[in-house]
Design a protein around this motif. Structure first.
Motif, PDB file in Angstrom:
ATOM      1  N   LEU A  13      -2.681  -3.518  -0.247  1.00 22.21           N
ATOM      2  CA  LEU A  13      -3.784  -2.921  -0.993  1.00 22.21           C
ATOM      3  C   LEU A  13      -4.296  -3.959  -1.990  1.00 22.21           C
ATOM      4  O   LEU A  13      -3.542  -4.448  -2.835  1.00 22.21           O
TER       5      LEU A  13
ATOM      6  N   PRO B 100      -7.933  -0.971   0.966  1.00 22.18           N
ATOM      7  CA  PRO B 100      -6.768  -1.008   1.861  1.00 22.18           C
ATOM      8  C   PRO B 100      -6.985  -2.004   2.995  1.00 22.18           C
ATOM      9  O   PRO B 100      -7.845  -1.805   3.862  1.00 22.18           O
ATOM     10  N   GLN B 101      -6.244  -3.087   2.972  1.00 22.35           N
ATOM     11  CA  GLN B 101      -6.315  -4.106   4.006  1.00 22.35           C
ATOM     12  C   GLN B 101      -5.005  -4.121   4.790  1.00 22.35           C
ATOM     13  O   GLN B 101      -3.978  -3.615   4.303  1.00 22.35           O
TER      14      GLN B 101
ATOM     15  N   ASN C 216       0.835  -1.202   0.000  1.00 21.61           N
ATOM     16  CA  ASN C 216       0.000   0.000   0.000  1.00 21.61           C
ATOM     17  C   ASN C 216       0.870   1.253   0.000  1.00 21.61           C
ATOM     18  O   ASN C 216       1.659   1.473   0.927  1.00 21.61           O
TER      19      ASN C 216
ATOM     20  N   TRP D  60     -11.274   3.249   0.286  1.00 21.56           N
ATOM     21  CA  TRP D  60     -11.544   2.290  -0.781  1.00 21.56           C
ATOM     22  C   TRP D  60     -12.210   2.995  -1.962  1.00 21.56           C
ATOM     23  O   TRP D  60     -12.743   4.095  -1.826  1.00 21.56           O
TER      24      TRP D  60
ATOM     25  N   ILE E  68      -2.652   4.614   0.658  1.00 18.20           N
ATOM     26  CA  ILE E  68      -4.082   4.818   0.390  1.00 18.20           C
ATOM     27  C   ILE E  68      -4.899   4.332   1.582  1.00 18.20           C
ATOM     28  O   ILE E  68      -4.731   3.200   2.045  1.00 18.20           O
ATOM     29  N   THR E  69      -5.797   5.169   2.079  1.00 19.84           N
ATOM     30  CA  THR E  69      -6.568   4.829   3.281  1.00 19.84           C
ATOM     31  C   THR E  69      -8.055   4.681   3.024  1.00 19.84           C
ATOM     32  O   THR E  69      -8.804   4.278   3.917  1.00 19.84           O
TER      33      THR E  69
END
Length: 325
Positions: A229, A224-225, A202, A208, A205-206
């Motif tokens: 990502l 974002p997990q 990632n 979806w 990016i925070t």
């Protein structure tokens, strides 16, 4: 043949639908065993994205109610994200309007239309704070919750649903076999819709993002997990291959990078492929067999199994004679 165990339930299938149904049944006081041919971490559920949203699932009215019931559960589970794998995350459903959705949409807290540019996304659409689920963590949590309620898991292959009652001695069998129902029921209306994903580091990016037409074979989304990502995706009807296609993977990264250019330089750390168990309508019903034995069907949820899991589990438990509340 095993000794008959009055009141026991066998849930066939160990994905998110099967495990959630087993949890609801076990917590209602039933003695429950899950029969699954493979552990949860090897099911289609384990490779899902997995954002709450009623995507490609019918019937709309019922699926909306099932989804809202599940949303309420996930909102509560999101208070313990490290334990349950559920977080509430903001993002954009690009290209959608509220008047295009069913009546369920009016009951999603904070769901609203947005103009282009909000959140850094050029496209207009819908802005929402929705459950985003880390499926490996969530499936492990479901298994532990099931065991804590007295449930038992058994790794067994089922070749004929009609034999499960005799082999187990159970009064009730719940069929949560997903794509397996195509052969087990048999039900040729269940078809695979292949989804391919790419996992990248990632780049910061925070939120979806999704942009997907209901019937499109190609989609664009990223989630974002904790493990990276997740980039998607595809929706290839009647495709059975579980082998990632490198050309498709490159196209997925390219489409996502159009939305967020920093994705183009992100290091790829994995590929995933899953077969969504799609049916024209979800099958959630009850059959009474010879001798009064009960067979409940709960399958055909397509790409929205996670979205409707708790609502369908409650309905299946009621059909099985459990509380389901």
């Amino acid at each position: 043949m095993e000794t008959r165990r009055s009141g026991e339930v066998i849930v066939v299938g160990g994905g998110v639908i099967g495990l959630t149904t087993a949890v609801v049944l076990a917590e209602s006081g039933r003695r429950v065993r899950v029969w699954a041919r493979e552990p949860a971490e090897r099911t289609t559920s384990a490779v899902a994205g997995a954002l709450w949203w009623p995507y490609r699932i019918e019937p709309e009215a019922l699926s909306g109610e099932w989804a809202l019931a599940s949303l309420a559960v996930y909102a509560e589970l999101a208070e313990r994200p490290g334990e349950t794998g559920v977080r509430m995350v903001e993002g954009v459903q690009a290209g959608l309007r509220l008047d295009e959705l069913g009546v369920w949409a009016a009951r999603v807290p904070g769901l609203r239309e947005t103009r282009g540019g909000e959140g850094g996304y050029a496209e207009a659409g819908l802005w929402a704070r929705l459950p985003l689920i880390d499926m490996p963590v969530h499936l492990g949590w479901l298994r532990e919750r099931f065991r804590a309620a007295g449930g038992v898991e058994e790794e067994r292959s089922v070749k004929d649903l009609a034999e499960v009652h005799d082999l187990s001695g159970a009064d009730v069998v719940v069929n949560c076999t997903g794509l397996g129902a195509r052969d087990l029921v048999p039900d040729p209306a269940v078809r695979p819709v292949r989804g391919q994903l790419v996992v990248v580091e990632n780049p910061g990016i925070t939120t979806w993002f999704t942009s997907a037409e209901h019937s499109a074979a190609q989609t664009t989304y990223f989630f974002p997990q904790p493990g990276g990502l997740i980039l998607g995706g595809t929706a290839e009807e009647d495709e059975w291959s579980l082998v990632p296609d490198p050309v498709v993977a490159e196209e997925i990264v390219r489409r996502c990078a159009v939305v967020r250019p920093e994705i183009a330089g992100a290091r790829v750390i994995g590929h995933r492929v899953g077969l969504r168990p799609v049916r024209d309508v979800v099958r959630l019903d009850r059959e009474v067999l010879v001798g009064g034995r009960v067979l409940v069907h709960n399958y055909g949820h397509g790409g929205a199994g996670i979205t409707v899991a708790w609502g369908c589990a409650g309905a299946a438990a009621r059909l099985a004679g459990g509380d389901g509340s």
